[in-house]
Design a protein around this motif. Structure first.
Motif, PDB file in Angstrom:
ATOM      1  N   VAL A 225      17.868  -9.006  11.081  1.00 13.73           N
ATOM      2  CA  VAL A 225      19.041  -8.477  11.790  1.00 13.73           C
ATOM      3  C   VAL A 225      20.016  -9.597  12.142  1.00 13.73           C
ATOM      4  O   VAL A 225      21.196  -9.351  12.403  1.00 13.73           O
ATOM      5  CB  VAL A 225      18.654  -7.711  13.076  1.00 13.73           C
ATOM      6  CG1 VAL A 225      17.696  -6.575  12.764  1.00 13.73           C
ATOM      7  CG2 VAL A 225      18.093  -8.635  14.132  1.00 13.73           C
TER       8      VAL A 225
ATOM      9  N   THR B 108      19.843  -2.719  16.056  1.00 14.70           N
ATOM     10  CA  THR B 108      20.127  -3.425  14.805  1.00 14.70           C
ATOM     11  C   THR B 108      21.621  -3.544  14.535  1.00 14.70           C
ATOM     12  O   THR B 108      22.131  -4.621  14.210  1.00 14.70           O
ATOM     13  CB  THR B 108      19.437  -2.712  13.631  1.00 14.70           C
ATOM     14  OG1 THR B 108      18.016  -2.687  13.866  1.00 14.70           O
ATOM     15  CG2 THR B 108      19.709  -3.437  12.322  1.00 14.70           C
TER      16      THR B 108
ATOM     17  N   TRP C 226      23.632  -6.205  16.433  1.00 14.60           N
ATOM     18  CA  TRP C 226      23.501  -7.604  16.040  1.00 14.60           C
ATOM     19  C   TRP C 226      24.670  -8.036  15.167  1.00 14.60           C
ATOM     20  O   TRP C 226      25.216  -9.128  15.336  1.00 14.60           O
ATOM     21  CB  TRP C 226      22.175  -7.827  15.317  1.00 14.60           C
ATOM     22  CG  TRP C 226      21.065  -8.112  16.265  1.00 14.60           C
ATOM     23  CD1 TRP C 226      20.119  -7.241  16.722  1.00 14.60           C
ATOM     24  CD2 TRP C 226      20.791  -9.353  16.912  1.00 14.60           C
ATOM     25  NE1 TRP C 226      19.276  -7.857  17.609  1.00 14.60           N
ATOM     26  CE2 TRP C 226      19.665  -9.168  17.738  1.00 14.60           C
ATOM     27  CE3 TRP C 226      21.393 -10.614  16.861  1.00 14.60           C
ATOM     28  CZ2 TRP C 226      19.126 -10.178  18.515  1.00 14.60           C
ATOM     29  CZ3 TRP C 226      20.853 -11.638  17.631  1.00 14.60           C
ATOM     30  CH2 TRP C 226      19.731 -11.418  18.449  1.00 14.60           C
TER      31      TRP C 226
ATOM     32  N   LYS D 226      14.068  -9.255  17.462  1.00 12.85           N
ATOM     33  CA  LYS D 226      14.067  -8.152  16.498  1.00 12.85           C
ATOM     34  C   LYS D 226      13.465  -8.714  15.215  1.00 12.85           C
ATOM     35  O   LYS D 226      13.033  -9.872  15.172  1.00 12.85           O
ATOM     36  CB  LYS D 226      15.504  -7.672  16.264  1.00 12.85           C
ATOM     37  CG  LYS D 226      15.657  -6.228  15.823  1.00 12.85           C
ATOM     38  CD  LYS D 226      15.484  -5.252  16.975  1.00 12.85           C
ATOM     39  CE  LYS D 226      15.837  -3.830  16.531  1.00 12.85           C
ATOM     40  NZ  LYS D 226      15.533  -2.836  17.568  1.00 12.85           N
TER      41      LYS D 226
END
Length: 347
Positions: free
Chosen positions: A80, A37, A40, A76
């Motif tokens: 994100v 996460t 990103w 994801k």
């Protein structure tokens, strides 16, 4: 998923062309490398990569007629990609009609009165759809990938196996993150049964009394029901693994229930159990009592439903009527709908 999709498309004999005049869809392989996460934000905010003008220059076939048929993927939860302003999030005009794929498509808010960050509810406002236009969720890649090179008779597909499931329910996960209130109650109830044939908690049981083997992912293939409480977000890879192992998912979140509508909306109600979260968290529902109350014939119907559709919830290694094909068909259908609405000119 972004890399899985690119791998399949480039090797496909049915779904890939380098001729734009033959293409029904245009895949934009943006930020395909797997990332955590936090990575990103770093990727999206990089001066070299957060250049929407340069991105447009790399899309020679993008125009008002084809925009609805271009798509890109965030591997994801969709949120994100929020730092990718102008492309994924709050896109510029030229990118507004592109389709977006992620493992989630609904924003959620947390109810602090009922468990704080552990209780997520769907955020029902138009801002979500403006921030992430034309967004759809697809399944996490499961640990199982079908191949047409194996003989199904010699190597039975795990989602078609009904016998040998000697555990009523399985919980694979931690109690220290995600929906901790639900997870801790699951662990507490599982421990109280003191019987591996009733419940196995992968974090509490070193080896199962039934088989004497370690609790691994394949234990899903020996369980009737798989408990799927929300994780750090309401969306879980474990859901894909349960379905492809033929284990009936038991959900505790409406958000989890809404994921990947192209892939399981038509059969979801016949292939899962949805437990009222609030009542369970308050101790008003005992899982053993609930699951044992389901008539055997209904359990069989649920297993047969999963057996029929699980192949569409996983991503095969070759061209197949699988999750990739369902995704491509969904993108094409959505593009046609957008064209009918006048959002894109018809090709």
């Amino acid at each position: 998923l972004a890399l899985v999709l690119e791998y399949r498309l480039r090797r496909s004999n049915e779904c890939f062309t380098t001729n734009p005049d033959e293409a029904d869809l245009f895949y934009v392989p943006m930020h395909t490398k797997p990332k955590k996460t936090g990575e990103w934000a770093e990727t999206c905010l990089s001066p070299k990569k957060q250049n929407v003008t340069k991105l447009l220059e790399e899309l020679p076939h993008l125009n008002p007629s084809t925009a609805c048929r271009h798509f890109f993927v965030v591997s994801k939860g969709h949120y994100v990609g929020k730092p990718c302003v102008g492309s994924w999030y709050r896109p510029i005009k030229q990118l507004q009609n592109l389709q977006r794929l992620a493992y989630s498509h609904l924003d959620f808010i947390c109810d602090k009165e009922h468990g704080g960050s552990t209780t997520a509810h769907i955020r029902a406002d138009e801002q979500t759809y403006m921030d992430y236009p034309n967004l759809m969720s697809v399944p996490y890649p499961s640990s199982i990938h079908y191949t047409t090179k194996l003989d199904d008779k010699k190597h039975p597909l795990p989602w078609t196996q009904f016998s040998g499931r000697d555990t009523l329910m399985l919980f694979m996960g931690s109690t220290s993150h995600g929906d901790t209130e639900v997870r801790q109650r699951i662990a507490k109830q599982c421990k109280s049964y003191k019987d591996d044939s009733i419940c196995i908690d992968s974090k509490k049981t070193g080896k199962t009394a039934i088989s004497g083997s370690d609790v691994t992912l394949s234990t899903k293939g020996r369980s009737i029901f798989c408990l799927e409480p929300a994780g750090d977000s309401p969306y879980r890879k474990s859901l894909s693994d349960s379905i492809t192992y033929g284990c009936i998912p038991v959900l505790f979140s409406d958000l989890t229930d809404e994921v990947a509508p192209w892939h399981w909306r038509k059969w979801r109600d016949q292939g899962r159990v949805l437990v009222p979260r609030k009542a369970f968290a308050e101790g008003k529902i005992d899982l053993k009592t609930l699951l044992e109350s389901i008539p055997p014939r209904l359990v069989r119907v649920m297993q047969e439903t999963i057996s029929q559709y699980a192949r569409e919830f996983q991503y095969s290694l070759e061209d197949d009527h699988d999750g990739i094909r369902v995704t491509l068909d969904g993108l094409d259908s959505t593009a046609r709908s957008m064209e009918r609405q006048g959002l894109c000119a018809k090709l």
